[in-house]
Design a protein around this motif. Structure first.
Motif, mmCIF file in Angstrom:
data_model
loop_
_atom_site.group_PDB
_atom_site.id
_atom_site.type_symbol
_atom_site.label_atom_id
_atom_site.label_comp_id
_atom_site.label_asym_id
_atom_site.label_seq_id
_atom_site.Cartn_x
_atom_site.Cartn_y
_atom_site.Cartn_z
ATOM 1 N N ASP A 1 46.845 58.395 53.929
ATOM 2 C CA ASP A 1 45.566 58.565 54.612
ATOM 3 C C ASP A 1 45.315 57.430 55.604
ATOM 4 O O ASP A 1 44.945 57.666 56.755
ATOM 5 N N VAL A 2 45.550 56.209 55.175
ATOM 6 C CA VAL A 2 45.354 55.060 56.061
ATOM 7 C C VAL A 2 46.318 55.119 57.245
ATOM 8 O O VAL A 2 45.939 54.895 58.395
ATOM 9 N N ARG B 1 41.151 61.030 59.512
ATOM 10 C CA ARG B 1 41.650 60.846 58.150
ATOM 11 C C ARG B 1 42.019 62.184 57.538
ATOM 12 O O ARG B 1 41.699 63.227 58.088
ATOM 13 N N ILE B 2 42.710 62.149 56.407
ATOM 14 C CA ILE B 2 43.126 63.382 55.739
ATOM 15 C C ILE B 2 41.954 63.898 54.904
ATOM 16 O O ILE B 2 41.527 63.251 53.957
ATOM 17 N N ILE C 1 39.272 54.534 53.142
ATOM 18 C CA ILE C 1 38.475 55.140 54.213
ATOM 19 C C ILE C 1 37.814 56.458 53.835
ATOM 20 O O ILE C 1 37.146 57.063 54.667
ATOM 21 N N GLY C 2 37.967 56.917 52.604
ATOM 22 C CA GLY C 2 37.285 58.146 52.202
ATOM 23 C C GLY C 2 37.975 58.884 51.074
ATOM 24 O O GLY C 2 38.898 58.380 50.453
ATOM 25 N N ILE C 3 37.508 60.108 50.849
ATOM 26 C CA ILE C 3 38.027 60.976 49.788
ATOM 27 C C ILE C 3 38.916 62.052 50.415
ATOM 28 O O ILE C 3 38.547 62.656 51.414
ATOM 29 N N LEU D 1 48.503 68.764 56.012
ATOM 30 C CA LEU D 1 47.351 67.881 56.099
ATOM 31 C C LEU D 1 46.290 68.506 56.996
ATOM 32 O O LEU D 1 46.565 68.802 58.156
ATOM 33 N N SER D 2 45.103 68.694 56.457
ATOM 34 C CA SER D 2 43.954 69.099 57.262
ATOM 35 C C SER D 2 43.176 67.820 57.534
ATOM 36 O O SER D 2 42.792 67.104 56.604
ATOM 37 N N LEU D 3 42.957 67.530 58.802
ATOM 38 C CA LEU D 3 42.359 66.257 59.187
ATOM 39 C C LEU D 3 40.851 66.373 59.404
ATOM 40 O O LEU D 3 40.320 67.465 59.617
ATOM 41 N N SER D 4 40.194 65.235 59.395
ATOM 42 C CA SER D 4 38.745 65.194 59.558
ATOM 43 C C SER D 4 38.292 65.637 60.947
ATOM 44 O O SER D 4 37.138 66.006 61.127
ATOM 45 N N ASN D 5 39.187 65.639 61.927
ATOM 46 C CA ASN D 5 38.845 66.103 63.273
ATOM 47 C C ASN D 5 39.234 67.575 63.468
ATOM 48 O O ASN D 5 39.324 68.044 64.583
ATOM 49 N N TYR D 6 39.479 68.280 62.361
ATOM 50 C CA TYR D 6 39.870 69.689 62.317
ATOM 51 C C TYR D 6 41.290 69.938 62.813
ATOM 52 O O TYR D 6 41.695 71.074 63.003
ATOM 53 N N GLY D 7 42.052 68.876 63.002
ATOM 54 C CA GLY D 7 43.457 69.013 63.349
ATOM 55 C C GLY D 7 44.267 69.272 62.087
ATOM 56 O O GLY D 7 43.763 69.201 60.965
#
Length: 139
Positions: free
Chosen positions: A57-58, A67-68, A89-91, A108-114
Motif C-alpha cells: 500500500d505504501v 492507496r489500495i 496510510i489507511g485501511i 488492486l482497486s485504488l482510492s482514485n478509482y484506478g
C-alpha cells in the motif's frame, strides 16, 4: 541505525522508498499501466498478507499517489488473512477468489478509482530470478 542487507535492496527500477517498518518494497510498475495484461510485478517477502499488503500500500501510494482500497487475490498460496488490514496510510479491504484464471496475479482497486493488476513473484524465488521477473512484468 542498522543498514539493510544488500539482498533486500533492489535496483532503482523497483520502488526503494522506506515504509514505516523500515523495509523497502519489492514492487515494479509499468510506465504505462493498463496497456498490457499486467501493470507490473510484486515480490512479497512472505505469504502473510497482514504484513505484505501494508508494505505494498505504501509503495503503490508513493508511485501513484493513490492507496489500495481493495486487494483481490486467489486464496491458494497465501496464509489465512483478515478481511481488512491497516497500513500507515489507511485501511485496505481484502477479498479472495476460490479459483482464478490467473492465480499468480493480484488485483488492486485504488482510492482514485484506478486499477492495477500485478504479477506476483513467489516469496521463495531466488533473487536473480525475481529481479528478472520484476523487470519483465514492468515492461
Amino acid at each position: 541505525m542498522n543498514a539493510l542487507p544488500q539482498s533486500l535492496l533492489l535496483p532503482a527500477a523497483v520502488d526503494g522508498e522506506m515504509p514505516a517498518n523500515g523495509l523497502p518494497s519489492r514492487l515494479s510498475l509499468s510506465d504505462h499501466p493498463g496497456v498490457n495484461a499486467s501493470d507490473g510485478g510484486w515480490w512479497p517477502r512472505s505469504t502473510d498478507l497482514r504484513v505484505e499488503v501494508p508494505l505494498l500500500d505504501v509503495a503503490v501510494h508513493d508511485r501513484t499517489n493513490a492507496r489500495i482500497a481493495r486487494f483481490g487475490y486467489e486464496r491458494t498460496g497465501w496464509a489465512e488473512a483478515p478481511r481488512r488490514v491497516g497500513s500507515p496510510i489507511g485501511i485496505t479491504h481484502l477479498g479472495w477468489f476460490e479459483h482464478s484464471r490467473f492465480p499468480d496475479h493480484v488485483l488492486l482497486s485504488l482510492s482514485n478509482y484506478g486499477r492495477l493488476v500485478l504479477t506476483v513473484v513467489p516469496p521463495d524465488t531466488e533473487e536473480e530470478t525475481a529481479r528478472t521477473a520484476l523487470a519483465t512484468a514492468r515492461d
